[in-house]
Structures are given as structure tokens and as C-alpha cells.
Write an enzyme that holds these catalytic residues in place. Sequence first.
Site, PDB file in Angstrom:
ATOM      1  N   GLY A  96       0.815  -1.212   0.000  1.00  0.00           N
ATOM      2  CA  GLY A  96       0.000   0.000   0.000  1.00  0.00           C
ATOM      3  C   GLY A  96       0.848   1.262   0.000  1.00  0.00           C
ATOM      4  N   THR A  97       1.928   1.249   0.757  1.00  0.00           N
ATOM      5  CA  THR A  97       2.770   2.445   0.859  1.00  0.00           C
ATOM      6  C   THR A  97       3.342   2.815  -0.504  1.00  0.00           C
ATOM      7  OG1 THR A  97       3.321   1.887   3.136  1.00  0.00           O
ATOM      8  CG2 THR A  97       4.805   3.414   2.009  1.00  0.00           C
ATOM      9  N   ASN A 172      -8.092   3.765   8.662  1.00  0.00           N
ATOM     10  CA  ASN A 172      -7.536   2.579   9.319  1.00  0.00           C
ATOM     11  C   ASN A 172      -7.775   2.570  10.822  1.00  0.00           C
ATOM     12  OD1 ASN A 172      -5.647   4.735   8.391  1.00  0.00           O
ATOM     13  ND2 ASN A 172      -4.338   3.873   9.972  1.00  0.00           N
ATOM     14  N   GLN A 200      -8.029  -0.008   3.523  1.00  0.00           N
ATOM     15  CA  GLN A 200      -8.907  -0.520   4.582  1.00  0.00           C
ATOM     16  C   GLN A 200     -10.327  -0.790   4.089  1.00  0.00           C
ATOM     17  OE1 GLN A 200      -8.044  -1.650   7.440  1.00  0.00           O
ATOM     18  NE2 GLN A 200      -5.975  -0.841   7.679  1.00  0.00           N
ATOM     19  N   SER A 220      -3.798  -3.084  -0.515  1.00  0.00           N
ATOM     20  CA  SER A 220      -2.661  -3.807   0.054  1.00  0.00           C
ATOM     21  C   SER A 220      -3.114  -5.208   0.437  1.00  0.00           C
ATOM     22  CB  SER A 220      -2.138  -3.067   1.286  1.00  0.00           C
ATOM     23  OG  SER A 220      -1.172  -3.856   1.943  1.00  0.00           O
ATOM     24  N   HIS A 222      -1.973  -7.595   2.454  1.00  0.00           N
ATOM     25  CA  HIS A 222      -1.971  -8.142   3.821  1.00  0.00           C
ATOM     26  C   HIS A 222      -3.069  -7.577   4.707  1.00  0.00           C
ATOM     27  CE1 HIS A 222       0.039  -4.951   6.396  1.00  0.00           C
ATOM     28  NE2 HIS A 222       0.419  -4.505   5.217  1.00  0.00           N
ATOM     29  N   THR A 258      11.598  -7.233 -11.195  1.00  0.00           N
ATOM     30  CA  THR A 258      11.025  -8.572 -11.335  1.00  0.00           C
ATOM     31  C   THR A 258       9.864  -8.741 -10.370  1.00  0.00           C
ATOM     32  OG1 THR A 258      13.153  -9.432 -12.042  1.00  0.00           O
ATOM     33  CG2 THR A 258      11.561 -11.050 -11.199  1.00  0.00           C
ATOM     34  N   CYS A 346       2.063   2.066  13.213  1.00  0.00           N
ATOM     35  CA  CYS A 346       3.317   2.821  13.107  1.00  0.00           C
ATOM     36  C   CYS A 346       3.471   3.756  14.297  1.00  0.00           C
ATOM     37  CB  CYS A 346       3.345   3.637  11.828  1.00  0.00           C
ATOM     38  SG  CYS A 346       2.136   3.133  10.619  1.00  0.00           S
TER      39      CYS A 346
END
Length: 411
Positions: A96-97, A172, A200, A220, A222, A258, A346
Site C-alpha cells: 500500500g505504501t 484505518n 482498509q 494492500s 496483507h 522482477t 506505526c
Amino acid sequence: MPRSLLSAPKSSILAPRIGTIETSMMRRVYLDNNATTPVLPEVLEAMRPYFGEHFGNASSIHHHGQETRAAVERARESVAALLGCRASEVVFTSGGTEADNLAIFGLTRSGDHVITSTIEHHAVLNACKHLAAKGCEVTYIPVDGRGLVDPADVKHAVRPNTKLITIMFANNETGVVQPVAEIGEIAAEADIYFHTDAVQAAGKIAIDVNKIGCDLLTISSHKFHGPQGVGALYVRKGTQLEPMLYGGSHERSRRAGTENVPGIVGLGKAAELAVAGFERGDDLKMAVARDHLERELLSIEATGLNGEGAPRVPNTTNIYFDSIAGEALVIALDLKGLAVSTGAACSSGAIEPSHVLLAMGLGPDRAKASIRFSLGKQNMAEDVDFALALIPETVSRLRDLSPVYRSVFSK
Ligand SMILES: *Cc1c(COP(=O)(O)O)cnc(C)c1O
């Protein structure tokens, strides 16, 4: 027999109850799914061959390359189906970042103006902060007490040199869903690019890029039961995007390097499972479990809901427990086997009040007394019961230690 919250498969050969780890020491329940989610067994199974027999470089023209290329393109179709876009509009990233950064830096040049909000994830907020160094100006739209951006504020912030609006889909920390379709309309009318961080929202509520009217959208893997370290940016056909990484012509020259084939395959499988989940009504069942948890927690005295009155994704509730230090509650619950969070992962570690809750008008004390509970597909009804058996007594024990609470609330 554990009761599943959802009609998702209840067990697998890999782990009968992933995410709820039973050890001889103690039971652990994980209600921090907005930080990350466990990879679903079906996702792991789909990924496994791409660590072993199917190892080719997706750019190679021989058999091994063709095999992994086909897998990457199948995953791209699955992500496109989740978002309602074309496969050619999906760019795979490292998460996502990176997708947020690619959208923001890929579209802007010196002299451009960007509109965002005060409650964005740091992936957007800090990218926007860095835009100043690039010679761009940024307007930060505030939110109201419910955590909502007013589309009229976005409209008023538009200038002749506004290039991009980047406003998140779902927050989030609170789960509050922004009026993205209205913002999309404003952007389209003014001929400005609209990017939304939907990390989210993906897998929790239905997403259709055409209904939102966005030009770019971040997801994202995960955050919805795929592996960590992979994500995607939807880029509407015709969008002029400068790459951030220079190298080979991977991802139609929009993202060199790759491909992370096992990760991309996992993301594709997670997208398929999310679509199947919506068809089964998983989102509705999730909301029922979340509402039960929320109702019971709000019956504890001196508590309240952050984001009350706003539309929210079905898995998240953010509650303040007045005169409690959120970090202390997180630690006390963790010692008893329950994993929850004070908000953005974070910012955990540094005891700073959440920028999201402050932006909603909470005082620093109430912001620091707030806890986020976020459910995932692996959670069982028992997990909510486990949390409800622990939290009231833990809150009251911590409050008994608090002189402020004793003087204000006790008779
Ligand atoms: C987690 C998250 C991100 C960052 O995604 P990563 O894949 O962890 O880099 C961005 N935006 C929001 C809203 C998030 O919750």
C-alpha cells in the site's frame, strides 16, 4: 466446535483455527486485523507452488517464464474483478505504501497543488509532506466530529493548478468511510485526478472504481488475508503516470523490477476470496459481530464510540475508555492473550495521541484513551466472547489505579 463468525471455511489441513493461536501456555485472540491479517489457508496453498516448482522469471520467454507470467496475469484479472476495472489498469507494487507514493509522486510536478485530508494514513500524509520539497503545495481538508470530510470543503479548495485530490476510502483507525463518490464527481467536473487509498476498504466493502469515479486506487494484500509485501495501484486507462522506479519495462513501464510472483498470486487469491465472501454476505455477518462487541463495550461506564454517526467498514470499532492510558490497556490485555491496538501500528511504541482522533476534535487525553478493535475472517464468535470476558474487568482494574478516575467518577 468453535462457532465461525462467517460462513467462510471453518478449518483446513493447515490450521484449524488460524489467527487464534492455542498454546499450552494460554489462549491468544487477535483483534488487530487493521494492522495486518493472517494469510488464509487457501491463499497459502495458491502461493506454495510459486516458491518451488514454478520459479520462473515472468519476463523469461521459456516454459518457466510463461508459467509464472500466466499466474501473474490471472492474479491481475482477479484484482480487476475485485475493483471493477480492466486487468491492464492494475499495477502490482510492494504494498500500500508504494502504491500511495506512486500515485502521489507519479502525477505531480513542481508548481502543482494537491488536496488531501488530515486523517490520511502516513503513507499518504508523509508523501504529501515531502511534496513541498518537490515544489508542490498541499491543502489538508479537516474532518468533522464523526471523522468525515465534507465534499464542499474539497470543492472550495480546488485551484487552477490543482492536479490531484488524494482522500482515503476508509480510515484505518476508525473504519469511517469517506464520501468518495461525491469527491470523485467534484474531481471529474474540475478535471483533476482523484486517488483514493482503499487499503482498509478492500475486502471489507464492495469497491467499484467507476462508481467512485477515481483515477487511481490503492490496495494492500496483507490487510485482507493475503501476504505482506504486495499491493496494487489501479491506474485508469489514459492516466499519465511517471514511474518511481526505473529499470525493466515490467508492469507496462509503470513499475520496474522482477515481479514478486508468489506474493502477486497470493494477492489474486485473496481478491477472489473477498469477492466470494461478499456473495456469501460475510460483510453483513462481520458487522453483526462487530456491533455486538461494540454494544457491550459501550455499556462500560465513561466510554464512547469514535466515528459515531458515520458510515464505517464492518470490522472496525474504535472506543475511548476515559481516564485509561490506551497503551496500558493494550499491554494489560496482551498479557491476558488479547491483541488490540491504540490505532495506527506505526505510531504504537511512541505514546503520541492519534492524529486521526485529534483531527476529529478529541482532546489528547481522550485520544490516548482510545482503543481500536478490528475483526478478521479468521475470528470466531468465541473470540468476541473472550474479549468481552476480559475487557470490562481490565478497564475497571486500571481505573481503580487511576486517582483521576476515582475522584471524577466514584461516589
Ligand atoms: C496499512 C495501510 C497502508 C500501508 O500499506 P502497506 O502495504 O502496509 O504498505 C496504507 N494505507 C492504509 C489506510 C493502511 O491501513
